[in-house]
Design an enzyme around this catalytic site. Structure first.
Site, mmCIF file in Angstrom:
data_model
loop_
_atom_site.group_PDB
_atom_site.id
_atom_site.type_symbol
_atom_site.label_atom_id
_atom_site.label_comp_id
_atom_site.label_asym_id
_atom_site.label_seq_id
_atom_site.Cartn_x
_atom_site.Cartn_y
_atom_site.Cartn_z
ATOM 1 N N ASN A 1 -10.716 10.335 -7.131
ATOM 2 C CA ASN A 1 -10.197 8.977 -7.008
ATOM 3 C C ASN A 1 -9.880 8.793 -5.530
ATOM 4 O O ASN A 1 -8.835 9.237 -5.052
ATOM 5 C CB ASN A 1 -8.951 8.790 -7.876
ATOM 6 C CG ASN A 1 -9.273 8.862 -9.358
ATOM 7 O OD1 ASN A 1 -10.331 8.421 -9.801
ATOM 8 N ND2 ASN A 1 -8.366 9.432 -10.136
ATOM 9 N N ASP B 1 -4.122 20.517 -14.157
ATOM 10 C CA ASP B 1 -3.447 19.221 -14.050
ATOM 11 C C ASP B 1 -2.323 19.176 -15.093
ATOM 12 O O ASP B 1 -2.515 19.564 -16.249
ATOM 13 C CB ASP B 1 -4.458 18.086 -14.305
ATOM 14 C CG ASP B 1 -3.926 16.729 -13.890
ATOM 15 O OD1 ASP B 1 -4.525 16.106 -13.011
ATOM 16 O OD2 ASP B 1 -2.899 16.281 -14.466
ATOM 17 N N ILE B 2 -1.171 18.722 -14.667
ATOM 18 C CA ILE B 2 0.015 18.748 -15.541
ATOM 19 C C ILE B 2 -0.032 17.656 -16.622
ATOM 20 O O ILE B 2 0.631 17.758 -17.645
ATOM 21 C CB ILE B 2 1.311 18.683 -14.688
ATOM 22 C CG1 ILE B 2 2.483 19.330 -15.405
ATOM 23 C CG2 ILE B 2 1.651 17.280 -14.261
ATOM 24 C CD1 ILE B 2 2.455 20.813 -15.443
ATOM 25 N N GLN C 1 -6.355 6.586 -6.763
ATOM 26 C CA GLN C 1 -5.681 7.742 -6.156
ATOM 27 C C GLN C 1 -4.183 7.494 -6.092
ATOM 28 O O GLN C 1 -3.731 6.519 -5.492
ATOM 29 C CB GLN C 1 -6.214 8.015 -4.740
ATOM 30 C CG GLN C 1 -5.586 9.269 -4.120
ATOM 31 C CD GLN C 1 -6.181 9.630 -2.759
ATOM 32 O OE1 GLN C 1 -7.005 8.890 -2.211
ATOM 33 N NE2 GLN C 1 -5.754 10.748 -2.215
ATOM 34 N N HIS D 1 -7.545 15.673 -3.605
ATOM 35 C CA HIS D 1 -7.700 16.540 -4.776
ATOM 36 C C HIS D 1 -8.963 16.152 -5.531
ATOM 37 O O HIS D 1 -9.319 14.988 -5.627
ATOM 38 C CB HIS D 1 -6.474 16.472 -5.691
ATOM 39 C CG HIS D 1 -6.065 15.078 -6.042
ATOM 40 N ND1 HIS D 1 -5.372 14.266 -5.171
ATOM 41 C CD2 HIS D 1 -6.247 14.351 -7.162
ATOM 42 C CE1 HIS D 1 -5.148 13.104 -5.732
ATOM 43 N NE2 HIS D 1 -5.678 13.115 -6.947
ATOM 44 N N PHE D 2 -9.601 17.165 -6.052
ATOM 45 C CA PHE D 2 -10.871 17.014 -6.764
ATOM 46 C C PHE D 2 -10.632 17.350 -8.232
ATOM 47 O O PHE D 2 -10.135 18.431 -8.548
ATOM 48 C CB PHE D 2 -11.889 17.974 -6.141
ATOM 49 C CG PHE D 2 -13.280 17.841 -6.672
ATOM 50 C CD1 PHE D 2 -14.149 16.894 -6.152
ATOM 51 C CD2 PHE D 2 -13.736 18.683 -7.681
ATOM 52 C CE1 PHE D 2 -15.444 16.777 -6.633
ATOM 53 C CE2 PHE D 2 -15.033 18.571 -8.171
ATOM 54 C CZ PHE D 2 -15.880 17.607 -7.644
ATOM 55 N N HIS D 3 -10.970 16.404 -9.111
ATOM 56 C CA HIS D 3 -10.737 16.612 -10.541
ATOM 57 C C HIS D 3 -11.912 17.331 -11.203
ATOM 58 O O HIS D 3 -13.081 16.983 -10.975
ATOM 59 C CB HIS D 3 -10.592 15.264 -11.262
ATOM 60 C CG HIS D 3 -9.356 14.503 -10.931
ATOM 61 N ND1 HIS D 3 -8.227 14.537 -11.723
ATOM 62 C CD2 HIS D 3 -9.054 13.665 -9.900
ATOM 63 C CE1 HIS D 3 -7.295 13.745 -11.198
ATOM 64 N NE2 HIS D 3 -7.774 13.204 -10.099
HETATM 65 P P1 AMP Z 1 -4.993 10.904 -8.875
HETATM 66 O O1 AMP Z 1 -4.781 9.730 -9.771
HETATM 67 O O2 AMP Z 1 -6.455 11.142 -8.601
HETATM 68 O O3 AMP Z 1 -4.166 10.800 -7.600
HETATM 69 O O4 AMP Z 1 -4.528 12.155 -9.681
HETATM 70 C C1 AMP Z 1 -3.369 12.877 -9.454
HETATM 71 C C2 AMP Z 1 -3.303 13.919 -10.523
HETATM 72 O O5 AMP Z 1 -2.292 14.849 -10.217
HETATM 73 C C3 AMP Z 1 -2.991 13.356 -11.913
HETATM 74 O O6 AMP Z 1 -4.052 13.697 -12.803
HETATM 75 C C4 AMP Z 1 -1.680 14.039 -12.278
HETATM 76 O O7 AMP Z 1 -1.607 14.355 -13.649
HETATM 77 C C5 AMP Z 1 -1.708 15.278 -11.411
HETATM 78 N N1 AMP Z 1 -0.406 15.851 -11.099
HETATM 79 C C6 AMP Z 1 0.684 15.181 -10.647
HETATM 80 N N2 AMP Z 1 1.709 16.048 -10.430
HETATM 81 C C7 AMP Z 1 1.247 17.281 -10.748
HETATM 82 C C8 AMP Z 1 1.806 18.586 -10.738
HETATM 83 N N3 AMP Z 1 3.069 18.814 -10.357
HETATM 84 N N4 AMP Z 1 1.039 19.620 -11.135
HETATM 85 C C9 AMP Z 1 -0.237 19.412 -11.535
HETATM 86 N N5 AMP Z 1 -0.832 18.208 -11.545
HETATM 87 C C10 AMP Z 1 -0.109 17.150 -11.176
#
Ligand code: AMP
Ligand code: ZN
Length: 137
Positions: A86, A30-31, A93, A99-101
């Site tokens: 989320n 995750d970035i 979300q 996506h799975f954290h």
């Molecule tokens: P969510 O709130 O569950 O939709 O989480 C989306 C996640 O994607 C967040 O934790 C962001 O930090 C992550 N994210 C967004 N853009 C990127 C990216 N380019 N590379 C890696 N992670 C990302």
């Protein structure tokens, strides 16, 4: 999907710190991490959320999650994770590509458990909710 950042990562149009890959899934860091090693597992096809993920992909999904956990556990010397989704806007979300954290947990990291996410019973009893569910099923 054209404007989806995760589809772009799948298509290698946007760079990512890839950790693991299978036929239908990808995992990467995750970035904006909430912990060192915070990672995401995504399907290569754009499904909006977990409810849309085809059941046939279930086993492969579990395998990629577990493999990613093993890779992180070994490299970062952790044995605890908070795992989660989320699912939907109200749950937080932001990116509408499932996506799975995977969030590695460390000693004294100041975080909580999944019980800390929300506490809102709306004053309803468990019996009442169960009745409502049963009436609809
Ligand atoms: P969510 O709130 O569950 O939709 O989480 C989306 C996640 O994607 C967040 O934790 C962001 O930090 C992550 N994210 C967004 N853009 C990127 C990216 N380019 N590379 C890696 N992670 C990302
Ligand atoms: Zn997508």
């Amino acid at each position: 999907m054209a404007d989806c950042i995760f589809c772009k990562i799948v298509n290698r149009e946007v760079p990512a710190f890839l950790i693991n890959e299978s036929e239908n899934f990808l995992s990467f860091l995750d970035i904006y991490p909430h912990a060192p090693g915070h990672s995401l597992v995504i399907p290569k096809v754009h499904y909006q959320n977990f409810q849309h993920l085809p059941k046939e992909l279930g086993e492969e999904f579990i395998l990629v999650v577990q493999e990613t956990m093993s890779i992180l556990a070994k490299a970062l010397k952790v044995d605890s994770f908070t795992l989660g989704i989320n699912e939907g806007k109200l749950a937080g979300q932001v990116i509408p590509h499932f996506h799975f954290h995977l969030i590695p947990r460390f000693v004294n990291d100041g975080g909580g458990s999944i019980h800390a996410v929300v506490f809102n019973t709306q004053g309803t009893s468990v019996e009442e909710i169960y009745q409502r569910i049963k009436n609809e099923s």
